[in-house]
Design a protein around this motif. Sequence first.
Motif, PDB file in Angstrom:
ATOM      1  N   UNK A  47      -9.525  -9.882  -1.262  1.00  0.00           N
ATOM      2  CA  UNK A  47      -8.356 -10.653  -1.685  1.00  0.00           C
ATOM      3  C   UNK A  47      -7.171  -9.727  -1.925  1.00  0.00           C
ATOM      4  N   UNK A  48      -7.427  -8.590  -2.587  1.00  0.00           N
ATOM      5  CA  UNK A  48      -6.339  -7.633  -2.825  1.00  0.00           C
ATOM      6  C   UNK A  48      -5.793  -7.088  -1.512  1.00  0.00           C
ATOM      7  N   UNK A  49      -6.672  -6.797  -0.573  1.00  0.00           N
ATOM      8  CA  UNK A  49      -6.232  -6.270   0.722  1.00  0.00           C
ATOM      9  C   UNK A  49      -5.312  -7.267   1.424  1.00  0.00           C
ATOM     10  N   UNK A  50      -5.680  -8.546   1.396  1.00  0.00           N
ATOM     11  CA  UNK A  50      -4.828  -9.553   2.031  1.00  0.00           C
ATOM     12  C   UNK A  50      -3.469  -9.634   1.335  1.00  0.00           C
ATOM     13  N   UNK A  51      -3.477  -9.551   0.011  1.00  0.00           N
ATOM     14  CA  UNK A  51      -2.198  -9.547  -0.714  1.00  0.00           C
ATOM     15  C   UNK A  51      -1.382  -8.305  -0.357  1.00  0.00           C
TER      16      UNK A  51
END
Length: 257
Positions: free
Chosen positions: A89-93
Motif C-alpha cells: 500500500x505504501x509503495x502504491x502511494x
Amino acid sequence: MAKLVSQDWVAERLGQREFIPVDARRPMKYLSGHLPGAINIPAYKAFGPDGRLLEPESLVRLLGNTGLGDESCAVIYDSPEGQNAAMMAWILEYLGRTEVNVLDSFFEAWKASGREILYKPVLMPKTTFTAHLNPFLRATLDEVRDARAITLIDFRTPEEYSGTTTLGEDAAGHIPGAVNIVWRDLGLPPRRMLKPTTELAQIVRAAGIEDGNIVAYCRSGPRAALGYLALSQLNLNVRLFDGSFARWSQAGLPTEK
C-alpha cells in the motif's frame, strides 16, 4: 492515505473489470488459496538482493507486468500480521496512486466467513503503470540523520530497540531520539489488520507522539509500513524510512541503547 475496506465492500466489487484484488503474500500462500480474481504481487519482490527498495522504474515494471495498470482499482490483502499489504500500500502511494484500498481483515478471516476462495493463479496481460512519485512519503538516510525536526518511531521489538537483541550485522540499539511502538500492538490478528482508531490514538499518545514530522522505521521497512498505515489512519503527518535501521547500521551511524 490508504483506505481500509470491509469484506462486504470487496465482495460487492468482485468481477468488475477494473477492480483487482492484490495478494501481497508469498506465492506458496497465494497458491494455497486466494480471493477470486486476485493477482499475486509479493511484497518481497519490491526489494533487491541487498534488501533495498527497487528504483521506481523497476517497481513500475513489476506492477505493470503483473497486470496492475493505470485504470486499475486495487485492494490489497494479506495474512497476519499484515506487513506485506502495508508495504505494498505504501509503495502504491509513493508511486503516486491516490486510491489505495486495503482489506481491513486478513485472508484467513475471509475464508472463515465462508466466502469464495480460488486456487489457480490469475494471469493478467501486461499493462502500463505510470508513476507520479510522491517523494514526501519517503524519508532518506540524510533526512533522518539530520533529525532535528523529525519525530522518529521505531516499530521493532523492545529487545531490538534496547539493544539486548541484534539481527544480522546490525548495531545494537536504536536511532538516537527514537521512541518505541511495537508493531504487534497495532493489530488484532488473526482477524483484523488494525485496532480501532480510538485504540491506535491511545497507543500513540502513550508513546508521547504528537502530530508533526513523523518518520517510521523498523529494521528493513515492512514492520514500519504497518506503523505508517496505522498512523495515517489517524491523519498524522508520517513518512516511511524504508532503509530503516539496517541502512542506518550499514552507514556506521551512532545508536542509543
